[in-house]
Design a protein around this motif. Sequence first.
Motif, PDB file in Angstrom:
ATOM      1  N   GLN A   1      39.734 -13.910  45.439  1.00  0.00           N
ATOM      2  CA  GLN A   1      40.073 -13.485  44.083  1.00  0.00           C
ATOM      3  C   GLN A   1      38.935 -12.637  43.535  1.00  0.00           C
ATOM      4  OE1 GLN A   1      41.104 -16.729  41.555  1.00  0.00           O
ATOM      5  NE2 GLN A   1      41.652 -15.428  39.834  1.00  0.00           N
ATOM      6  N   VAL A   2      39.303 -11.587  42.822  1.00  0.00           N
ATOM      7  CA  VAL A   2      38.321 -10.664  42.262  1.00  0.00           C
ATOM      8  C   VAL A   2      38.309 -10.824  40.753  1.00  0.00           C
ATOM      9  CG1 VAL A   2      37.682  -8.251  41.969  1.00  0.00           C
ATOM     10  CG2 VAL A   2      38.644  -9.036  44.141  1.00  0.00           C
ATOM     11  N   GLN A   3      37.115 -10.873  40.189  1.00  0.00           N
ATOM     12  CA  GLN A   3      36.973 -10.941  38.735  1.00  0.00           C
ATOM     13  C   GLN A   3      36.006  -9.878  38.267  1.00  0.00           C
ATOM     14  OE1 GLN A   3      35.860 -15.092  37.880  1.00  0.00           O
ATOM     15  NE2 GLN A   3      37.752 -15.230  36.734  1.00  0.00           N
ATOM     16  N   LEU A   4      36.346  -9.269  37.136  1.00  0.00           N
ATOM     17  CA  LEU A   4      35.415  -8.395  36.428  1.00  0.00           C
ATOM     18  C   LEU A   4      35.085  -9.093  35.114  1.00  0.00           C
ATOM     19  CD1 LEU A   4      37.002  -4.842  36.897  1.00  0.00           C
ATOM     20  CD2 LEU A   4      35.363  -6.022  38.360  1.00  0.00           C
ATOM     21  N   VAL A   5      33.800  -9.317  34.883  1.00  0.00           N
ATOM     22  CA  VAL A   5      33.396 -10.056  33.697  1.00  0.00           C
ATOM     23  C   VAL A   5      32.454  -9.195  32.871  1.00  0.00           C
ATOM     24  CG1 VAL A   5      32.271 -12.128  32.817  1.00  0.00           C
ATOM     25  CG2 VAL A   5      33.633 -12.246  34.918  1.00  0.00           C
ATOM     26  N   GLU A   6      32.894  -8.889  31.650  1.00  0.00           N
ATOM     27  CA  GLU A   6      32.090  -8.078  30.739  1.00  0.00           C
ATOM     28  C   GLU A   6      31.192  -8.970  29.878  1.00  0.00           C
ATOM     29  OE1 GLU A   6      36.283  -6.007  30.537  1.00  0.00           O
ATOM     30  OE2 GLU A   6      35.509  -8.048  30.478  1.00  0.00           O
ATOM     31  N   SER A   7      30.095  -8.398  29.430  1.00  0.00           N
ATOM     32  CA  SER A   7      29.212  -9.072  28.487  1.00  0.00           C
ATOM     33  C   SER A   7      28.445  -8.011  27.717  1.00  0.00           C
ATOM     34  CB  SER A   7      28.250 -10.012  29.217  1.00  0.00           C
ATOM     35  OG  SER A   7      27.444  -9.296  30.125  1.00  0.00           O
ATOM     36  N   GLY A   8      27.821  -8.437  26.627  1.00  0.00           N
ATOM     37  CA  GLY A   8      26.953  -7.546  25.875  1.00  0.00           C
ATOM     38  C   GLY A   8      27.522  -7.026  24.575  1.00  0.00           C
ATOM     39  N   GLY A   9      28.770  -7.368  24.278  1.00  0.00           N
ATOM     40  CA  GLY A   9      29.327  -6.921  23.012  1.00  0.00           C
ATOM     41  C   GLY A   9      28.705  -7.655  21.838  1.00  0.00           C
ATOM     42  N   GLY A  10      29.054  -7.212  20.643  1.00  0.00           N
ATOM     43  CA  GLY A  10      28.531  -7.874  19.460  1.00  0.00           C
ATOM     44  C   GLY A  10      28.708  -7.023  18.223  1.00  0.00           C
ATOM     45  N   LEU A  11      28.017  -7.430  17.164  1.00  0.00           N
ATOM     46  CA  LEU A  11      28.057  -6.739  15.883  1.00  0.00           C
ATOM     47  C   LEU A  11      26.756  -5.963  15.709  1.00  0.00           C
ATOM     48  CD1 LEU A  11      29.237  -6.258  13.020  1.00  0.00           C
ATOM     49  CD2 LEU A  11      28.130  -8.405  12.344  1.00  0.00           C
ATOM     50  N   VAL A  12      26.876  -4.702  15.361  1.00  0.00           N
ATOM     51  CA  VAL A  12      25.700  -3.853  15.191  1.00  0.00           C
ATOM     52  C   VAL A  12      25.950  -2.903  14.023  1.00  0.00           C
ATOM     53  CG1 VAL A  12      26.515  -2.119  16.844  1.00  0.00           C
ATOM     54  CG2 VAL A  12      24.061  -2.383  16.440  1.00  0.00           C
ATOM     55  N   GLN A  13      24.885  -2.492  13.369  1.00  0.00           N
ATOM     56  CA  GLN A  13      25.019  -1.523  12.289  1.00  0.00           C
ATOM     57  C   GLN A  13      25.159  -0.120  12.847  1.00  0.00           C
ATOM     58  OE1 GLN A  13      21.629  -2.121   9.664  1.00  0.00           O
ATOM     59  NE2 GLN A  13      22.878  -3.416   8.334  1.00  0.00           N
TER      60      GLN A  13
END
Length: 121
Positions: A1-13
Motif C-alpha cells: 500500500q502506498v501513502q502520501l502524507v502531507e505536513s507543515g500547514g497552518g495559520l500564517v499572516q
Amino acid sequence: QVQLVESGGGLVQAGGSLRLSCEASGSIFSINAMGWYRQAPGKQRELVATITTGGSTNYADSVKGRFTITRDGARNTVYLQMNSLKPEDTGIYYCNGDVIRGPFIVEYDFWGQGTQVTVSS
C-alpha cells in the motif's frame, strides 16, 4: 500500500512563509513525478507546482516567484516552500504523484489527505 502524507500547514499572516512536506511511504522504490495542488473553499482544485524526476519544475502563474517545489529522493519526500503568502493562497494543499514500485513498475496518481493553509490579512 502506498501513502502520501502531507505536513507543515497552518495559520500564517500575509507576507509570511510556510514549508509543506509530502512523504511517500509503503512498498515503493522511489517517487516519480510529483506535484502540489490546492483547493480553496467553493473553488475547484488547481495545480500549484510540479516536479519531475529530473528536477524540472512547473508553477501556476499565481505562485511563480513566491513558491518553490523541491524533492529529496533519498527520503521519498517532496517539499513546497511558500514565501510572501497572500490571503488568496488559503486552501487545502494536496500532494499528488506517481511512485516506482519496482523495475519498470510505475503506479500513477496517488493523493495525500491534504493539509490546511490559512493566510490571514
